[in-house]
Design a protein around this motif. Structure first.
Motif, PDB file in Angstrom:
ATOM      1  N   GLY A  95       5.500   4.028  -0.756  1.00  0.00           N
ATOM      2  CA  GLY A  95       4.057   3.806   0.027  1.00  0.00           C
ATOM      3  C   GLY A  95       3.485   2.964  -1.021  1.00  0.00           C
ATOM      4  O   GLY A  95       2.870   1.708  -0.485  1.00  0.00           O
ATOM      5  N   ALA A  96       3.450   2.698  -2.429  1.00  0.00           N
ATOM      6  CA  ALA A  96       2.894   2.010  -3.356  1.00  0.00           C
ATOM      7  C   ALA A  96       3.462   0.431  -3.174  1.00  0.00           C
ATOM      8  O   ALA A  96       2.765  -0.417  -3.052  1.00  0.00           O
ATOM      9  CB  ALA A  96       2.967   2.661  -4.572  1.00  0.00           C
ATOM     10  N   LEU A  97       4.716   0.552  -2.879  1.00  0.00           N
ATOM     11  CA  LEU A  97       5.490  -0.859  -2.769  1.00  0.00           C
ATOM     12  C   LEU A  97       4.936  -1.454  -1.787  1.00  0.00           C
ATOM     13  O   LEU A  97       4.695  -2.625  -1.600  1.00  0.00           O
ATOM     14  CB  LEU A  97       7.066  -0.705  -2.982  1.00  0.00           C
ATOM     15  CG  LEU A  97       7.647  -0.460  -4.297  1.00  0.00           C
ATOM     16  CD1 LEU A  97       9.051   0.226  -4.083  1.00  0.00           C
ATOM     17  CD2 LEU A  97       7.266  -1.396  -5.337  1.00  0.00           C
TER      18      LEU A  97
ATOM     19  N   ASP B  80      11.384  14.045  -3.974  1.00  0.00           N
ATOM     20  CA  ASP B  80      11.103  13.465  -2.663  1.00  0.00           C
ATOM     21  C   ASP B  80       9.497  13.168  -2.438  1.00  0.00           C
ATOM     22  O   ASP B  80       9.393  11.986  -1.923  1.00  0.00           O
ATOM     23  CB  ASP B  80      11.571  14.516  -1.475  1.00  0.00           C
ATOM     24  CG  ASP B  80      12.910  14.716  -1.230  1.00  0.00           C
ATOM     25  OD1 ASP B  80      13.833  13.975  -2.107  1.00  0.00           O
ATOM     26  OD2 ASP B  80      13.556  15.734  -0.772  1.00  0.00           O
ATOM     27  N   ALA B  81       8.609  13.831  -2.789  1.00  0.00           N
ATOM     28  CA  ALA B  81       7.389  13.327  -2.865  1.00  0.00           C
ATOM     29  C   ALA B  81       7.246  12.187  -3.761  1.00  0.00           C
ATOM     30  O   ALA B  81       6.361  10.980  -3.355  1.00  0.00           O
ATOM     31  CB  ALA B  81       6.554  14.651  -3.097  1.00  0.00           C
ATOM     32  N   ALA B  82       7.842  12.082  -4.702  1.00  0.00           N
ATOM     33  CA  ALA B  82       7.542  10.849  -5.743  1.00  0.00           C
ATOM     34  C   ALA B  82       8.209   9.639  -5.075  1.00  0.00           C
ATOM     35  O   ALA B  82       7.395   8.516  -5.207  1.00  0.00           O
ATOM     36  CB  ALA B  82       8.078  11.141  -7.151  1.00  0.00           C
TER      37      ALA B  82
ATOM     38  N   SER C 176      -1.093  -6.037   0.241  1.00  0.00           N
ATOM     39  CA  SER C 176      -2.228  -6.422  -0.333  1.00  0.00           C
ATOM     40  C   SER C 176      -2.108  -7.621  -1.064  1.00  0.00           C
ATOM     41  O   SER C 176      -3.052  -8.375  -1.482  1.00  0.00           O
ATOM     42  CB  SER C 176      -2.695  -5.093  -1.060  1.00  0.00           C
ATOM     43  OG  SER C 176      -1.983  -4.993  -2.465  1.00  0.00           O
ATOM     44  N   ALA C 177      -0.875  -7.874  -1.698  1.00  0.00           N
ATOM     45  CA  ALA C 177      -0.935  -9.250  -2.480  1.00  0.00           C
ATOM     46  C   ALA C 177      -0.733 -10.355  -1.556  1.00  0.00           C
ATOM     47  O   ALA C 177      -1.003 -11.482  -1.996  1.00  0.00           O
ATOM     48  CB  ALA C 177       0.357  -9.194  -3.404  1.00  0.00           C
TER      49      ALA C 177
END
Length: 74
Positions: free
Chosen positions: A63-65, A55-57, A71-72
């Motif tokens: 969040g990274a996506l 779940d944490a991963a 940011s892109a």
């Protein structure tokens, strides 16, 4: 040279560890609700640990996506 650790940092770390232990112990107790036989305490705790880690991963990846998408575009 040793860095001094503040009292707030120790309290925050202790709270985080306590929360992680509680989540892992509660997440491992799904076999009774599903009607399965008791697999044993070690299996139940490890199942909770793997489930919590997954779940944490998943949260970190999502969040990274989102971070990468915003940011892109700028």
């Amino acid at each position: 040279m040793h860095a001094r650790v503040g009292k707030a940092a120790v309290i925050a770390l202790g709270t985080a560890v306590l929360c992680a232990v509680v989540v892992v112990l509660w997440a491992g107790d799904v076999h009774t609700a599903l009607g399965d036989s008791d697999p044993g305490r070690l299996t139940g705790v490890l199942f909770g640990l793997v489930r919590t880690t997954a779940d944490a991963a998943g949260t970190v990846v999502a969040g990274a996506l989102v971070f990468g998408a915003f940011s892109a575009s700028s």
